[in-house]
Write a protein that holds these residues in place. Structure first.
Motif, short mmCIF file in Angstrom:
data_model
loop_
_atom_site.label_atom_id
_atom_site.label_comp_id
_atom_site.label_asym_id
_atom_site.label_seq_id
_atom_site.Cartn_x
_atom_site.Cartn_y
_atom_site.Cartn_z
N UNK A 249 -4.55 -1.85 -3.83
CA UNK A 249 -3.30 -2.30 -3.61
C UNK A 249 -3.03 -3.37 -4.41
N UNK A 251 -4.10 -5.66 -5.53
CA UNK A 251 -4.98 -6.15 -7.14
C UNK A 251 -4.72 -5.70 -7.99
N UNK A 252 -3.64 -4.55 -8.02
CA UNK A 252 -3.59 -4.20 -9.13
C UNK A 252 -3.78 -2.21 -9.18
N UNK A 253 -4.43 -1.98 -8.49
CA UNK A 253 -5.11 -0.79 -7.33
C UNK A 253 -3.44 0.14 -7.24
N UNK A 254 -3.97 1.55 -6.84
CA UNK A 254 -2.88 2.69 -5.69
C UNK A 254 -3.78 3.49 -5.25
N UNK A 255 -3.42 3.54 -3.42
CA UNK A 255 -4.27 4.32 -3.01
C UNK A 255 -3.31 5.28 -3.57
#
Ligand code: HEA
Ligand code: HEA
Ligand code: CUA
Ligand SMILES: [Cu+2]
Lengths: 641, 336, 202
Positions: A249, A251-255
């Motif tokens: 999260x 770095x622009x990712x999403x769990x």
């Protein structure tokens, strides 16, 4: 053998023709033959046996957990081990037992039930087994070497990401999943093609046995569900190994992306175990009720509906993640809707028993146990499908209770019914009925004693995946009861193992058709010969053995020197072409080893992704370029291009 | 049936089985409107489910009993028609029950979401492996403070709880008050609670979050507004400087032995936020996220070797001479 | 056994059949479905991560270049031409035609695979920069692995036919390989637009 041509055109094969069929379809003797085997029955038998072994391992892990939980603040295992135990237990039961055993049963039964000589793509089938075996060995080597995964069977990020799970534990999990995915996907493709193209003439789709329908639906579910977990586990591996940020999260990712991808697979996965199980039930009930099944068409529609709906439910595992209310309502509605096809099935089964004359042999007992346990587990499923209630029940032992009632009730019970029912066909010997009844009653009582109390523990606030709890919680007594139940189940499973070994040595000979069944496989010998049917039968009705005419039509005119199978049209099963299957080969094993090197090695070094494919190359060349030598004149396909 | 009996429905079987055990831990009975609404729905689900289950089993047994005594199959068009009617009827009833269930679901869900009342209080809860950081919010910065693992709320007032996590996923669950809500890194979720009865309510982390997920409890303490206000004022204060020499020595140990690397005690140089805020440690009932009662003995055991009590906890063992430990415990006990 | 059994004689049935009459065609279709669906899920992930960012590409990441990807897309579509020729030749049982078609297609596909590397560079960001970078790389690399497998398959078959070792039963295989190639080329077009044009439009 030059006289063969004459024999074939003359019609039925004589003893000499039979002997030639034996030679043609035999995979060869000894260890070499075993390693090169491509007969669907040999592969399926080792598949089922391996999966059962994993069931026992998963069960033993469960026993250790149950002992640990039997009383508050028990010190049998530490949290580090406990967390591995439930992860191993869940992963084993879902990935190494549940899905594989169902596919393995289908690999054994489907070619026989549709009246063909082998499964489509037999070498791919052998490859699938080897890959699965490597996956299982990887997981358990990891566990033994204290690198057992500990992220739970759905392995949520970021806990399983690079930051919070350094070390190799999670990588072992991810690659195990990769292996089992590959195995499941290839099996699904083979089964679909076998069902669509290799049915005996006359077995139009409306004469397809319900079990084969169930397998067909399941195989399609596999086709669309497995890619999701494949993608997820690949992303996770990349996040961990090369620093991508799919789930990070910061770095622009999403769990939550993980959760969506996982459950888009995970929910259908439970139906991958459940749908074929209902197929077993639909085959067994008419035989033991001694009448045709009630509502064949409704049952087919229910299977198809379950398959479709299973892709619309995944968010019901994510009701506490704070997704928008409207979306959640949709998934509640879908989850409730799936109770309707299940209800249709249950009601049709009861109606069949109602109108028949049930005979209470062990297979039927397990089926009856299934109906009771599945109804209970299904209803708790409907309960947790309600968002407000699930906000309380989620991640508690209430869900653990639900999942075991359905997994054991709606999958393991029908599986045991199937074991008792088809064991005579597979081995030629009957299992003991007396032991079978003990097996059933201990199992049925054990499941209820183990898992019924967990509903209350959940409502009392006992969360899942806790290695211990405080005495003040008051959870001790019910946990103790559950532990007693678990040992009852273990005793029952032990009886089953004893029954199998006893029967293999001195079980009563079964004959071709000990139960008075109706599907094709009971028309060949027990165990079936390597080529399954000396002459491919021509199917005349939905209940081939109950409805066949006295002249018992068969297919003639197929060669005996090559592994020829009959291809028929998709809808009507009209004979369409004769296709030559490959013989035994070591290429599948070699290819599986190369794939193994790639992914197991990939845990340690990215070079594995160079070395592995390099090894794969010769294996595939061997696979595709083996020229088989045959006696006799060339067939059309063997002429030079 | 009165509202009160309806509320206790789902509690009946639990109550029968466990009349003796500590109610603090039980998801039932509800102590606030949110949990109460869910409990009402639970009652409906549990009783309808039981009825459906019993009906199915009854039909199954009857079918077997009939079939057993029969010499001939029931076959032929008439028999098929009867079966079709029964099965069709059962499917219709199923659909009806499911439709009703769906409507009740929506109603409950809407009621939970539309719990519109002014907020008495905004609390921000942050999950850590494996303890809870609790920040009381206030527009006036001087009226904000931080504590851990123990949440006090005034009875009868709606409280807004904003939950978040900076490490892994946790889930905030105080069953007597409301359902759970996940703490997902990168997201902030909000839940609304109201306790209608004073009491100490147990809560725990419900999402598996690693080694000590089992020991990540918290308490919600609902108090009458005056009592709550007094507690609030007390928490706002910095730690009182130690009065006697033992405690002064204890403070010295605290500051020099590394505790300050991770903990805050307001009013001292210790200001790190790696571990729980200890400014008013002595007012809390438990330590280590509900693992141990807050007594001198347990505190000593914890400080000396947290790993023995809670293996994996993110606090290292501390080798302290007996007199140092004695002084430190005296100091910790004075943090009222 | 009753001697009076009705017989259905199938000795006249063909042994070499094409398209949906052949077993391998169905197998190929199955794997195309799996791969296509995996790509679809990757794209879904792409759009899912999009919702977490204000700008796309996020921060100061530049837009991807268009030149190389466009060339490569055209090239990938061009592979269809020799493949189509091979397909037709296979159905005529024309060994040389098949060999020629397959080998030309192989050469072109190798070109695609090489350009693929520059296509990745054209993303103008490393995979480990952030979620956008990871998922954009993910889409392209996933398709690239399929291309790599395809090169291997087409090359092997091409050599088989060129060497004269091929048997008649291999003609349908060549035809199936062509069908797979159509899938591989066609599926790239939407991916190309999403990954290389998407950031300009989303
Ligand atoms: C064989 C496996 C199997 C099966 C068949 C099912 C069937 C169902 N499951 Fe279950 N489920 C699991 C395996 C299975 N499940 C597992 C493993 C988990 C946990 C995963 C994890 O977290 O580890 C889980 C978790 C799970 C959850 C998430 C809970 C949570 O984590 O909080 C939910 C929520 O909706 C759910 C719902 C359902 C529903 C609605 C059905 C329905 O399909 C049930 C339908 C059947 C019936 C209802 C009975 C027959 C019908 C009648 C007799 C008609 C009359 C009935 C009525 C009027 C109600 N399941
Ligand atoms: C098919 C699926 C399946 C099956 C069959 C089972 C079977 C059992 N399960 Fe499992 N279970 C899961 C799927 C399954 N489980 C899943 C998916 C989870 C969630 C995991 C997670 O949270 O990640 C779970 C979690 C789970 C938990 C919760 C752990 C926790 O949250 O803390 C518990 C605890 O009681 C449990 C117990 C049992 C028991 C007692 C059995 C018993 O039925 C087992 C009975 C079998 C045997 C006992 C083996 C047979 C034994 C012998 C033949 C004797 C061996 C002899 C010698 C060695 C000499 N399971
Ligand atoms: Cu935090 Cu579980
Ligand atoms: Cu589900």
């Amino acid at each position: 053998m030059s006289s063969t041509e004459a024999q074939v055109t003359a019609g039925l094969l004589d003893a000499e023709g039979r002997a030639e069929m034996e030679r043609t379809w035999d995979d060869g003797p000894g260890l070499r033959g075993w390693l090169r085997a491509t007969d669907h029955k040999s592969v399926a038998k080792r598949y089922v046996a391996t999966a059962f072994l994993f069931f026992v391992l998963g069960g033993v892990e469960a026993l250790v957990m149950r002992v640990q939980l039997a009383r508050p603040e028990n010190g049998l295992v530490d949290p580090e081990l406990y967390n591995q135990l439930f992860t191993m237990h869940g992963t084993t039961m879902m990935f190494l037992f549940g899905v594989p055993v169902q596919l393995a049963m289908a690999i054994y039964l489907v070619p026989l039930m549709v009246g063909t000589r082998n499964i489509a793509f037999p070498r791919l089938n052998a490859f699938g087994y080897w890959v699965y075996l490597i996956g299982g060995l990887l997981l358990y080597s990891g566990f033994v070497l204290n690198t057992g995964p500990d992220g739970g069977w759905f392995n949520y990020v970021p806990l399983s990401g690079p930051q919070y799970s350094p070390g190799k534990r999670i990588d072992v999990w991810a690659q195990t999943v990769t292996f089992t995915e590959i195995a499941a996907l290839v099996a699904a493709v083979e089964l679909i093609v076998t069902v669509l193209k290799q049915r005996a003439p006359g077995m139009s789709l409306n004469r397809l046995p319900l079990y084969v329908w169930a397998v067909l639906v399941t195989a399609f579910v596999v086709l669309f569900a497995m890619p999701s977990v494949a993608l997820a586990s690949m992303m996770l591996a990349l996040d961990r190994l090369v620093g991508t940020h799919f789930f990070n999260p910061a770095e622009g990712g999403d769990p939550l992306l993980w959760q969506h991808l996982f459950w888009f697979f995970g929910h259908p996965e439970v139906y991958i175990m459940f749908i074929p199980a209902t197929g077993f039930v639909s085959e067994i009930i008419p035989v033991f009720a001694r009448r045709k099944i009630f509502g064949h068409t409704a049952l087919v529609l229910a299977l198809v509906a379950t398959g479709f709906l299973s892709f619309g439910l995944w968010v019901h595992h994510m009701f506490t993640t704070g997704l928008p209310q409207l979306g959640q309502s949709f998934f509640t509605a879908a989850s409730l809707m799936i109770a309707i096809p299940s209800g249709v099935q249950v009601f049709c089964w009861i109606a069949t028993l109602w109108a028949g004359r049930p005979r209470f042999d062990t297979p039927l007992l397990f089926v009856l146990g299934f109906i009771v346990l599945f109804t209970l587990g299904g209803i708790t499923g409907v309960m947790v499908a309600s968002v407000p209630f699930d906000q309380q029940a989620h991640d508690t032992h209430f869900v653990v209770a639900h999942l075991h009632y359905v997994q054991i009730g709606a999958f393991v019970f029908p599986l045991f019914a199937a074991f008792y029912y088809w064991f005579p066909k597979i081995t030629g010997r009957m299992l003991s009925e007396a032991l079978g009844k003990w097996n059933f009653w201990l199992f049925f009582i054990g499941v209820n004693v183990t898992f019924f109390p967990l509903h209350f523990l959940g409502l009392m606030g006992m969360t899942r995946r806790v290695y211990t709890y405080l005495p003040e919680t008051g959870w001790g007594p019910l946990n103790f009861v559950a532990t007693v139940g678990a040992f009852t189940i273990a005793a029952s499973a032990l009886l089953f193992v004893a029954n199998v070994f006893r029967s293999l040595r001195r079980g009563a000979p079964a004959g071709d058709d000990p139960w008075g069944s109706h599907t094709l496989e009971w028309g060949t010998s027990s165990p079936p010969p390597a080529y399954n049917y000396l002459h491919i039968p021509v199917v005349q009705g939905l209940y081939p053995l109950w409805e066949r005419t006295p002249d018992r039509p068969v297919v003639t005119g197929m060669g005996t020197e090559r592994r020829e199978v009959l291809l028929t049209t998709v809808l009507d099963a009209e004979p369409d072409a004769v296709y030559q299957h490959p013989g035994p080969s070591e290429a599948p094993l070699l290819a599986a080893l190369a794939v193994g090197v790639t992914f197991v090695g990939g845990i340690f070094t990215t070079w594995a992704f160079v070395v592995g494919p390099a090894l794969l190359f010769p294996a595939l060349l061997r696979w595709f370029w083996t020229q088989e030598r045959h006696e006799g004149p060339r067939t059309e396909g063997e002429e030079p291009a | 049936m009165s509202a009160a009996t309806r509320r206790t429905w789902p509690a009946i079987p639990v109550a029968i089985l466990l009349a003796a055990c500590d109610r603090e831990f039980s998801a039932t009975p509800p102590a606030g409107p949110q949990a109460e609404r869910i409990s009402g729905l639970t009652g409906y689900l549990a009783w309808t489910g039981t009825a459906v289950f019993l009906a199915v089993v009854a039909f199954l047994l009857y079918a077997l009993w009939r079939g057993r005594r029969r010499a001939e199959n029931a076959a032929g068009p008439a028999a098929e028609r009867t079966l079709t009617l029964w099965v069709g009827g059962a499917v219709a009833v199923t659909t009806l029950i499911l439709a009703v269930t769906l409507v009740l679901n929506f109603q409950t869900g809407r009621a939970l979401a539309e719990f519109a009342e002014p907020d008495a209080l905004v609390i921000r809860v942050t999950g850590h492996q494996w303890w809870w950081q609790v920040d009381y919010q206030d527009p006036d910065y001087s009226r904000r403070f931080t504590t851990a693992n123990e949440i006090h709320i005034p009875v009868g007032r709606r409280v807004r709880v904003e939950v978040q996590s900076r490490d892994v996923i946790h889930s905030f669950w105080a069953p007597n008050l409301h359902g759970k809500v996940d703490l997902i890194p990168g997201y902030t979720a909000t839940t609304y609670l109201r306790a209608d009865r004073p009491g100490v309510y147990h809560g725990r982390c419900a999402e598996y979050c690693g080694m000590q997920h089992a020991r990540m409890d918290f308490r919600v303490i609902a108090e009458p507004p005056e009592k709550f206000a007094a507690w609030y004022e007390g928490q706002l204060k910095s730690a009182t400087p130690p009065a006697d020499s033992v405690r002064q020595a204890g403070r010295q140990v605290f500051l020099s032995k590394g505790c300050a690397l991770c903990h805050t005690v307001r009013g001292t140089p210790a200001g790190s936020r790696v571990g729980p805020d200890l400014t008013h440690l002595a007012t809390r009932r438990t330590i280590a996220a509900g693992t141990l009662p807050n007594t001198r003995g347990h505190l000593g055991g914890w400080v000396s070797d947290p790993q023995k009590i809670k293996p994996g906890a993110k606090m290292p063992p501390n080798q302290l001479a007996p007199n140092e430990l004695h002084a430190l415990l005296g100091y910790l006990e004075s943090l009222k | 056994m009753s001697p009076e059994r009705t017989r259905l004689d199938v000795s006249a049935l063909p042994k070499v059949v094409f398209g949906h009459r052949s077993l391998l065609w169905w197998g190929t279709l199955g794997f195309a479905v799996i791969e296509g669906f995996t790509l679809l899920l990757m794209v879904a992930s792409y759009f899912y991560l999009r919702t977490n960012e204000l700008a796309w590409p996020p921060g100061r990441t530049p837009n991807p270049d268009l030149l190389v990807p466009t060339i490569n897309t055209v090239l990938l579509l061009l592979v269809i031409v020799p493949m189509r020729a091979a397909d037709r030749a296979a159905k005529r049982f024309d060994r040389r035609g098949v060999a020629r078609g397959l080998l030309v297609a192989t050469a072109l596909t190798v070109g695609v695979a090489v350009l693929r590397w520059f296509e990745l560079l054209a993303l103008n960001v490393r995979w480990d920069a952030h979620g956008y970078a990871s998922v954009a790389w993910g889409v392209v690399v996933l398709h690239a692995t399929l291309v790599a497998v395809d090169v291997f398959e087409t090359a092997t078959l091409g050599v088989l036919f060129a060497s004269g070792k091929a048997r008649k039963k291999h003609f349908p295989d060549a035809s199936d390989a062509a069908d797979y190639q159509y899938f591989l080329s066609a599926v790239w077009v939407p991916l190309y637009f999403i990954v290389y044009w998407g950031p300009r439009l989303l």
